[in-house]
Design a protein around this motif. Structure first.
Motif, PDB file in Angstrom:
ATOM      1  N   MET A  41     -25.774 -29.184   7.235  1.00 14.37           N
ATOM      2  CA  MET A  41     -27.003 -29.809   6.723  1.00 14.37           C
ATOM      3  C   MET A  41     -26.649 -30.877   5.690  1.00 14.37           C
ATOM      4  O   MET A  41     -25.596 -30.896   5.110  1.00 14.37           O
ATOM      5  N   ASP A  55     -26.698 -32.214   2.326  1.00 10.09           N
ATOM      6  CA  ASP A  55     -26.884 -31.658   1.000  1.00 10.09           C
ATOM      7  C   ASP A  55     -26.940 -32.791  -0.014  1.00 10.09           C
ATOM      8  O   ASP A  55     -25.947 -33.444  -0.296  1.00 10.09           O
ATOM      9  N   PHE A 113     -25.699 -32.975  -4.973  1.00 11.50           N
ATOM     10  CA  PHE A 113     -24.734 -33.666  -5.818  1.00 11.50           C
ATOM     11  C   PHE A 113     -25.244 -35.058  -6.180  1.00 11.50           C
ATOM     12  O   PHE A 113     -25.174 -35.485  -7.333  1.00 11.50           O
ATOM     13  N   TYR A 126     -20.162 -32.079 -10.031  1.00 13.82           N
ATOM     14  CA  TYR A 126     -20.128 -31.574  -8.656  1.00 13.82           C
ATOM     15  C   TYR A 126     -20.161 -30.052  -8.642  1.00 13.82           C
ATOM     16  O   TYR A 126     -20.943 -29.450  -7.912  1.00 13.82           O
ATOM     17  N   LYS A 176     -20.709 -22.652  -3.517  1.00 12.00           N
ATOM     18  CA  LYS A 176     -20.707 -22.939  -2.080  1.00 12.00           C
ATOM     19  C   LYS A 176     -19.402 -23.616  -1.676  1.00 12.00           C
ATOM     20  O   LYS A 176     -19.045 -24.640  -2.247  1.00 12.00           O
ATOM     21  N   LEU A 209     -16.701 -25.807   0.467  1.00 15.60           N
ATOM     22  CA  LEU A 209     -16.818 -27.100   1.151  1.00 15.60           C
ATOM     23  C   LEU A 209     -17.145 -26.887   2.623  1.00 15.60           C
ATOM     24  O   LEU A 209     -17.990 -27.578   3.187  1.00 15.60           O
ATOM     25  N   TRP A 210     -16.454 -25.957   3.250  1.00  9.90           N
ATOM     26  CA  TRP A 210     -16.730 -25.610   4.643  1.00  9.90           C
ATOM     27  C   TRP A 210     -16.955 -24.120   4.756  1.00  9.90           C
ATOM     28  O   TRP A 210     -16.306 -23.323   4.085  1.00  9.90           O
ATOM     29  N   ALA A 211     -17.857 -23.746   5.625  1.00  6.35           N
ATOM     30  CA  ALA A 211     -18.101 -22.327   5.850  1.00  6.35           C
ATOM     31  C   ALA A 211     -17.205 -21.845   6.983  1.00  6.35           C
ATOM     32  O   ALA A 211     -16.975 -22.570   7.945  1.00  6.35           O
ATOM     33  N   PRO A 212     -16.691 -20.634   6.872  1.00  8.73           N
ATOM     34  CA  PRO A 212     -15.926 -20.068   7.976  1.00  8.73           C
ATOM     35  C   PRO A 212     -16.887 -19.630   9.062  1.00  8.73           C
ATOM     36  O   PRO A 212     -18.041 -19.290   8.792  1.00  8.73           O
ATOM     37  N   ALA A 254      -8.621 -28.431   0.395  1.00  9.41           N
ATOM     38  CA  ALA A 254      -9.474 -29.609   0.535  1.00  9.41           C
ATOM     39  C   ALA A 254     -10.391 -29.753  -0.673  1.00  9.41           C
ATOM     40  O   ALA A 254     -10.621 -30.866  -1.163  1.00  9.41           O
TER      41      ALA A 254
END
Lengths: 148, 148
Positions: free
Chosen positions: B1, B3, B6, B81, B88, B90-93, B118
């Motif tokens: 999505m 976001d 930030f 940030y 949260k 940066l990337w969800a598994p 990352a």
DNA sequence: CTGAAAAGCAATCAATACAGTTGCAGTTTA
DNA sequence: TAAACTGCAACTGTATTGATTGCTTTTCAG
């Protein structure tokens, strides 16, 4: 937004990489779907951008399936990331309507520059690793655990 | 999505930074909301994590409002940030259920390591810049444009 | 040559995170 | 003491995207 596309795409490519190592037949979407706990059709959707970029090759027809498009040591995680997320920027700008003062007038521009810089940082960190490295790392984690 | 938190938080802090430069009174959430084209209540919600971390200070009561918690040259974009996105990743598994083979057994672990690396790269790129730098940059963009 | 097994593709459903709103209680100061 | 704030909780709306279904097309084994 919890985006799991990169994770899925990476797992997929790891499966293809170990299959390539073993010299086995192409993996069908049904087989991949089973390993990913997903739907075959969903797997085929995930494969579309990967095949577009040549990271994977899909062969149609009976005995068809997916395999790597290049040796695993010549595929970087940055490439997989680019395929998985497409053109979606790392961060979205807030919807910029008419600016109300001089400072906000170029806030969008400034934010876009930040986004590009951060994306380059991410791609840099992913670009150092190849798919072959990933497979090696997984094996290392596995044998490391088996010793206990 | 997509976001935009930030982006919103950054704009907010930029407003506070220029207000601090001018030595003006605290900015009310209504004032900030007007500049952000948002709702005062939404602005207050955005301010919560920023005040928790001391990047901003909110004073209650009549003539209250928000101001910077520290000088703008001692607030990095990385801090903003962190406040904006919280924990949260940066990337969800991908939702890891029972692994079906030895390779996938540690895929989650491997992916988590990638994510951390990352994120560090992103925070590194943002950590080099302070809020004061941001204000300067916006002014530069503004005057550069005015010359045409 | 024919049926089985695969990819490709379009349409659609469903879950959910997040933006945004409303309303009110608490606080401070003119 | 009333106006002008913040703080907070509950709620709604919606867009994204994960996931499914149901087809058509392609290919190969037998």
């Amino acid at each position: 937004m919890l985006d799991i596309r990169f994770s899925r795409a990476l797992q997929l490519m790891l499966f293809l990489a170990v299959a390539a190592e073993n010299g086995s037949a192409p993996l069908s979407s049904a087989e991949l779907a089973h390993r990913l706990h997903a739907n075959p059709s969903l797997v085929r959707k995930l494969l579309v951008p990967l095949t577009d970029e040549g990271l994977a090759v899909c062969v149609k027809g009976r005995t068809g399936g997916a395999r790597l498009g290049r040796p695993a040591d010549r595929i970087t995680l940055a490439e997989i990331y680019r395929c998985a997320v497409g053109d979606k920027p790392l961060w979205a700008p807030s919807p910029g309507v008419e600016p109300v003062c001089a400072v906000t007038a170029h806030a969008g521009e400034y934010f876009a520059a930040l986004t590009v810089e951060a994306e380059e940082a991410v791609l840099g960190s992913l670009g150092d690793r190849t798919l072959a490295d990933g497979v090696r790392e997984l094996r290392r984690l596995d044998t490391g655990c088996a010793r206990h």
